[in-house]
Write a protein that holds these residues in place. Sequence first.
Motif, PDB file in Angstrom:
ATOM      1  N   ALA A  73       0.791  -1.230   0.000  1.00  0.00           N
ATOM      2  CA  ALA A  73       0.000   0.000   0.000  1.00  0.00           C
ATOM      3  C   ALA A  73       0.826   1.285   0.000  1.00  0.00           C
ATOM      4  CB  ALA A  73      -0.940  -0.010   1.214  1.00  0.00           C
ATOM      5  N   TRP A  74       2.044   1.222   0.548  1.00  0.00           N
ATOM      6  CA  TRP A  74       2.867   2.433   0.683  1.00  0.00           C
ATOM      7  C   TRP A  74       4.112   2.264  -0.168  1.00  0.00           C
ATOM      8  CZ3 TRP A  74       1.175   6.574   3.590  1.00  0.00           C
ATOM      9  CH2 TRP A  74       0.114   6.326   4.472  1.00  0.00           C
ATOM     10  N   PRO A 121      -4.406   5.154   7.724  1.00  0.00           N
ATOM     11  CA  PRO A 121      -5.400   4.234   7.169  1.00  0.00           C
ATOM     12  C   PRO A 121      -4.823   3.601   5.908  1.00  0.00           C
ATOM     13  CG  PRO A 121      -6.084   6.515   6.826  1.00  0.00           C
ATOM     14  CD  PRO A 121      -4.881   6.537   7.732  1.00  0.00           C
ATOM     15  N   THR A 122      -4.907   2.297   5.851  1.00  0.00           N
ATOM     16  CA  THR A 122      -4.235   1.539   4.793  1.00  0.00           C
ATOM     17  C   THR A 122      -5.153   0.420   4.306  1.00  0.00           C
ATOM     18  OG1 THR A 122      -2.099   1.966   5.859  1.00  0.00           O
ATOM     19  CG2 THR A 122      -2.179   0.142   4.300  1.00  0.00           C
ATOM     20  N   VAL A 123      -5.400   0.391   3.011  1.00  0.00           N
ATOM     21  CA  VAL A 123      -6.226  -0.669   2.428  1.00  0.00           C
ATOM     22  C   VAL A 123      -5.447  -1.277   1.271  1.00  0.00           C
ATOM     23  CG1 VAL A 123      -8.391  -1.168   1.195  1.00  0.00           C
ATOM     24  CG2 VAL A 123      -8.390   0.436   3.124  1.00  0.00           C
ATOM     25  N   ARG A 150      -9.647  -1.392  -2.790  1.00  0.00           N
ATOM     26  CA  ARG A 150      -9.958   0.032  -2.560  1.00  0.00           C
ATOM     27  C   ARG A 150     -11.260   0.432  -3.243  1.00  0.00           C
ATOM     28  NH1 ARG A 150      -3.835   2.404  -2.989  1.00  0.00           N
ATOM     29  NH2 ARG A 150      -3.131   1.241  -1.151  1.00  0.00           N
ATOM     30  N   ARG A 151     -11.782   1.548  -2.779  1.00  0.00           N
ATOM     31  CA  ARG A 151     -13.014   2.156  -3.289  1.00  0.00           C
ATOM     32  C   ARG A 151     -14.211   1.222  -3.124  1.00  0.00           C
ATOM     33  NH1 ARG A 151     -11.431   7.102  -5.682  1.00  0.00           N
ATOM     34  NH2 ARG A 151     -13.636   7.628  -5.495  1.00  0.00           N
ATOM     35  N   ARG A 152     -14.202   0.464  -2.034  1.00  0.00           N
ATOM     36  CA  ARG A 152     -15.356  -0.384  -1.701  1.00  0.00           C
ATOM     37  C   ARG A 152     -15.852  -0.096  -0.290  1.00  0.00           C
ATOM     38  NH1 ARG A 152     -13.985  -6.393  -3.914  1.00  0.00           N
ATOM     39  NH2 ARG A 152     -12.733  -5.773  -5.700  1.00  0.00           N
ATOM     40  N   GLY A 153     -15.349   0.975   0.295  1.00  0.00           N
ATOM     41  CA  GLY A 153     -15.828   1.350   1.627  1.00  0.00           C
ATOM     42  C   GLY A 153     -15.021   0.771   2.774  1.00  0.00           C
ATOM     43  N   VAL A 154     -13.931   0.038   2.472  1.00  0.00           N
ATOM     44  CA  VAL A 154     -13.147  -0.581   3.550  1.00  0.00           C
ATOM     45  C   VAL A 154     -12.457   0.497   4.398  1.00  0.00           C
ATOM     46  CG1 VAL A 154     -11.239  -2.148   4.099  1.00  0.00           C
ATOM     47  CG2 VAL A 154     -12.791  -2.677   2.195  1.00  0.00           C
ATOM     48  N   GLY A 155     -11.848   1.484   3.741  1.00  0.00           N
ATOM     49  CA  GLY A 155     -11.166   2.555   4.463  1.00  0.00           C
ATOM     50  C   GLY A 155     -12.122   3.314   5.372  1.00  0.00           C
ATOM     51  N   ARG A 156     -13.276   3.616   4.833  1.00  0.00           N
ATOM     52  CA  ARG A 156     -14.255   4.373   5.621  1.00  0.00           C
ATOM     53  C   ARG A 156     -14.713   3.553   6.841  1.00  0.00           C
ATOM     54  NH1 ARG A 156     -18.932   7.274   2.398  1.00  0.00           N
ATOM     55  NH2 ARG A 156     -19.277   5.150   1.769  1.00  0.00           N
ATOM     56  N   LEU A 194      -6.402  13.631  -0.578  1.00  0.00           N
ATOM     57  CA  LEU A 194      -7.223  12.735   0.231  1.00  0.00           C
ATOM     58  C   LEU A 194      -8.370  13.449   0.952  1.00  0.00           C
ATOM     59  CD1 LEU A 194      -4.427  10.403   1.553  1.00  0.00           C
ATOM     60  CD2 LEU A 194      -6.355   9.740   0.104  1.00  0.00           C
ATOM     61  N   ARG A 231     -11.273  14.283   0.001  1.00  0.00           N
ATOM     62  CA  ARG A 231     -12.598  13.666  -0.205  1.00  0.00           C
ATOM     63  C   ARG A 231     -12.787  12.433   0.689  1.00  0.00           C
ATOM     64  NH1 ARG A 231     -13.978  11.834  -5.997  1.00  0.00           N
ATOM     65  NH2 ARG A 231     -15.710  10.570  -5.312  1.00  0.00           N
ATOM     66  N   PHE A 232     -11.725  11.653   0.804  1.00  0.00           N
ATOM     67  CA  PHE A 232     -11.810  10.460   1.658  1.00  0.00           C
ATOM     68  C   PHE A 232     -12.115  10.863   3.104  1.00  0.00           C
ATOM     69  CE2 PHE A 232      -9.490   7.581   4.608  1.00  0.00           C
ATOM     70  CZ  PHE A 232     -10.346   6.489   4.503  1.00  0.00           C
ATOM     71  N   TYR A 233     -11.378  11.854   3.616  1.00  0.00           N
ATOM     72  CA  TYR A 233     -11.578  12.214   5.022  1.00  0.00           C
ATOM     73  C   TYR A 233     -12.922  12.906   5.239  1.00  0.00           C
ATOM     74  CZ  TYR A 233      -7.022  10.424   6.101  1.00  0.00           C
ATOM     75  OH  TYR A 233      -5.959   9.568   6.284  1.00  0.00           O
TER      76      TYR A 233
END
Length: 144
Positions: A27-28, A74-76, A81-87, A113, A115-117
């Motif tokens: 992820a990083w 936060p790491t997915v 990604r983009r399936r709501g796991v991070g949220r 980031l 928008r994510f937060y």
Amino acid sequence: MGARGPLRFEPSPRITNRELNALYAQAWPRHRRFDFTPVLRRALVHVCAFEGKELVGFVYLAWDGKQHAFLLEPTVTPRLRRRGVGRELVRRAVEEARKRRVEWVHVDFEPRLARFYRACGFVRAPGGLIDLRSKRRDPPPLAN
Ligand SMILES: CC(C)(COP(=O)(O)OP(=O)(O)OC[C@H]1O[C@@H](n2cnc3c(N)ncnc32)[C@H](O)[C@@H]1OP(=O)(O)O)[C@@H](O)C(=O)NCCC(=O)NCCS
């Protein structure tokens, strides 16, 4: 959610350096092997997402011991990604903070980031940062 087993979220499960380093390596981009033990020991909570037995998501809250917590890393895994796991990771971390009577959850992030937060419920608040990795020892002079 995936062919490798159902997705499940857990607050502060036992987790190894090997699992965390494997996730961070995916992820990083600049990740170098790291000992997470002291980080997890001091954290208020860490939340993990597992797909079957595989660690696919992680976040933790650093804590001042009282009313402030700071959301970090936060790491997915890229393929989920983009399936709501991070949220969901963030939601659960914040819920744990609420249960422990923390009053403020802080975060900082790069503009990409925002928008994510925002999706995670954070509102904009002025903040500041000093990068102690840089070689310059004195802060730059303030303009008038
Ligand atoms: C940031 C990260 C944790 C997001 O995880 P995720 O599971 O993909 O996020 P979610 O699916 O829960 O996203 C929720 C919403 O946030 C926004 N969002 C998420 N990732 C985004 C991105 N890269 N760019 C812009 N908006 C984003 C979207 O609005 C998204 O909803 P949508 O998919 O319905 O449009 C993940 O991209 C990651 O691990 N990145 C690498 C590590 C990192 O940079 N972490 C943040 C450190 S500050």
